[in-house]
Design a protein around this motif. Structure first.
Motif, PDB file in Angstrom:
ATOM      1  N   TRP A 207       2.464   1.691  -3.422  1.00  0.00           N
ATOM      2  CA  TRP A 207       1.414   2.015  -4.403  1.00  0.00           C
ATOM      3  C   TRP A 207       0.954   3.465  -4.280  1.00  0.00           C
ATOM      4  N   ASN A 208       0.857   3.940  -3.034  1.00  0.00           N
ATOM      5  CA  ASN A 208       0.363   5.301  -2.796  1.00  0.00           C
ATOM      6  C   ASN A 208       1.477   6.321  -2.567  1.00  0.00           C
ATOM      7  N   ASP A 209       2.735   5.890  -2.775  1.00  0.00           N
ATOM      8  CA  ASP A 209       3.886   6.784  -2.666  1.00  0.00           C
ATOM      9  C   ASP A 209       3.987   7.410  -1.272  1.00  0.00           C
ATOM     10  N   TRP A 210       3.821   6.571  -0.236  1.00  0.00           N
ATOM     11  CA  TRP A 210       3.924   7.064   1.133  1.00  0.00           C
ATOM     12  C   TRP A 210       5.374   7.177   1.605  1.00  0.00           C
TER      13      TRP A 210
ATOM     14  N   ASN B 118       7.234  -1.948  -6.502  1.00  0.00           N
ATOM     15  CA  ASN B 118       6.119  -2.881  -6.366  1.00  0.00           C
ATOM     16  C   ASN B 118       6.484  -4.345  -6.590  1.00  0.00           C
TER      17      ASN B 118
ATOM     18  N   THR C 211       9.348   0.545 -10.481  1.00  0.00           N
ATOM     19  CA  THR C 211       8.876   0.888  -9.138  1.00  0.00           C
ATOM     20  C   THR C 211       9.336  -0.207  -8.170  1.00  0.00           C
TER      21      THR C 211
ATOM     22  N   LEU D 163       0.832  -1.214   0.000  1.00  0.00           N
ATOM     23  CA  LEU D 163       0.000   0.000   0.000  1.00  0.00           C
ATOM     24  C   LEU D 163       0.863   1.259   0.000  1.00  0.00           C
ATOM     25  N   GLY D 164       1.929   1.230   0.796  1.00  0.00           N
ATOM     26  CA  GLY D 164       2.800   2.401   0.877  1.00  0.00           C
ATOM     27  C   GLY D 164       3.491   2.719  -0.431  1.00  0.00           C
TER      28      GLY D 164
END
Length: 406
Positions: A299-302, A369, A367, A296-297
């Motif tokens: 994917w959402n660029d956290w 990912n 990325t 999630l991090g």
């Protein structure tokens, strides 16, 4: 054996054990430079890591019988010579295809040191010293991932990636000379050991029929592949995406390796209160949870580089809790055929590592990912294997109880 001789022998055996870990980790900082120099992609360079892992998986299955049949030293010498020649072949590679092939041959030669060192500990040292010597080997192997990428980063930055393989060949040549002059012979050749493929395969099939061995071998192979997903993708993620230097990447790698080493030491304390199975289940559960947070991090660029390293530190610490317990449960059923069981276990782990690193390469998309997804799926796969086996065992016990009541 005097104290001086004991120290020298342990150092040589430790050096033999670190050939493959150094070969895996030392060239990682050079991935971007290799891709540029060979006019290829990072994904293709990652396949050279996959080919090395496949080579180790294949080599381990063959060296066990060879070391028993011909004694310890002759197969060891042949393996080290193959490694040296293949390392020079890597240094002189002008295409990524040649590098991939040379890495496979390098692994076939290099794993001789790892297998022979463990066998010779049992040969050379008395029973009272075997555990102590093996513990020292494991410590050297554990420390090597902290050193190798850091050294490789500085070598790549100040020279080039070719020099990494030249250094590996030179160091192995020195280890070969030291082994020839200072290492005891170990067990003598046993001409009764069959090298016929059908006999070797039969022994491995016999071992794999044990349910506990098979289940925990699968858990160890699947969950144990998480570091290989990280190793395969980390150079591209940290150096190309987050822009760290070769030297900085080496220090990041050392820090993350320390998470696995530290949790391995914690495992000794936890085993005083909890079972192997309990520790494995908790470790894989929290790795799966942290893994989905990583997905999630990313994917959402956290994440920035610091928070990503922190999250991966937490994730990888689970490996130090899962890996040794899975290995212990895998080998526990065997008093005979322990060597074959150990070889099959080690081979399965490296083979799965090769599959996972290949997947990271195939799904490379610029990325993080592919790396974090494969890490998470490995933890989840190991957890599901454990849960399914536990459910089947409970159902079988329930059926047995019902039948006994009837």
């Amino acid at each position: 054996m005097s104290k001086k001789q004991y120290t020298l022998v342990v150092l040589i055996l430790g050096a033999l054990s670190t050939i493959s870990p150094f070969s895996i980790d030392m060239y990682l900082p050079g991935f971007p430079a290799i891709a540029r120099n060979l006019d290829t992609t990072i994904a293709n360079v990652q396949l050279s890591l996959t080919s090395y892992l496949v080579g180790i998986a294949v080599g381990q299955l063959f060296y066990g019988p060879l070391l028993d049949r011909y004694g310890r030293k002759k197969p060891l010498y042949v393996g080290l010579v193959i490694y040296i020649i293949a390392s020079l072949g890597c240094a002189m590679s002008t295409s990524v295809e040649n590098l991939i092939l040379m890495r496979f041959l390098q692994a076939i030669g290099g794993c001789a040191g790892m297998v022979a060192a463990q066998a010779m500990v049992r040969d050379i040292f008395p029973v009272t010293k075997t555990a102590q010597a093996m513990a020292m080997l494991m410590l050297v192997i554990a420390i090597s991932p902290m050193i190798a990428p850091t050294v490789g980063g500085y070598v790549t930055a100040h020279y080039d990636w070719h020099m990494v393989f030249t250094i590996l060949a030179s160091i192995t040549a020195l280890i070969l000379i030291a082994s020839f002059f200072y290492l005891p012979d170990g067990a003598q050749p046993d001409t009764e050991v069959s090298l016929r493929p059908i006999q070797v395969v039969k022994k491995y099939i016999e071992v794999s029929k044990n349910r506990q061995f098979l289940v925990y071998m699968l858990i160890g192979a699947i969950a144990g592949a998480t570091p290989f997903a990280y190793i395969s993708g980390s150079a591209d993620v940290f150096m190309n995406i987050y822009g760290v230097s070769e030297q900085q990447y080496g220090w990041i790698f050392a820090l993350l390796a320390s998470s696995m080493i530290g949790s391995t030491q914690l495992n000794h304390i936890l085993l005083k209160k909890y079972t192997n199975q309990q520790i494995i289940k908790v470790a894989l559960t929290y790795q799966t949870i942290v893994g989905f947070f990583l997905i999630l991090g990313v994917w959402n660029d956290w994440f920035n580089v610091y928070t990503l390293v922190m999250a991966m530190f937490v994730f990888l610490s689970g490996h130090g809790l899962c890996n040794p317990n899975a290995a212990a449960l895998t080998l526990a059923p065997f008093s005979r055929n322990a060597g074959s069981a150990a070889a099959l276990m080690g081979s399965s782990r490296m083979a799965m590592g090769g599959v996972v690193s290949a997947a990271v390469s195939i799904f490379h998309n610029g990325t993080a990912n592919p790396m974090v997804i494969m890490m998470t799926f490995c933890a989840l796969g190991g957890l599901l294997t454990l849960v399914i086996d536990t459910s089947k065992r409970k159902a079988a016990r329930k059926r047995d109880l019902e039948m006994s009541n009837c």
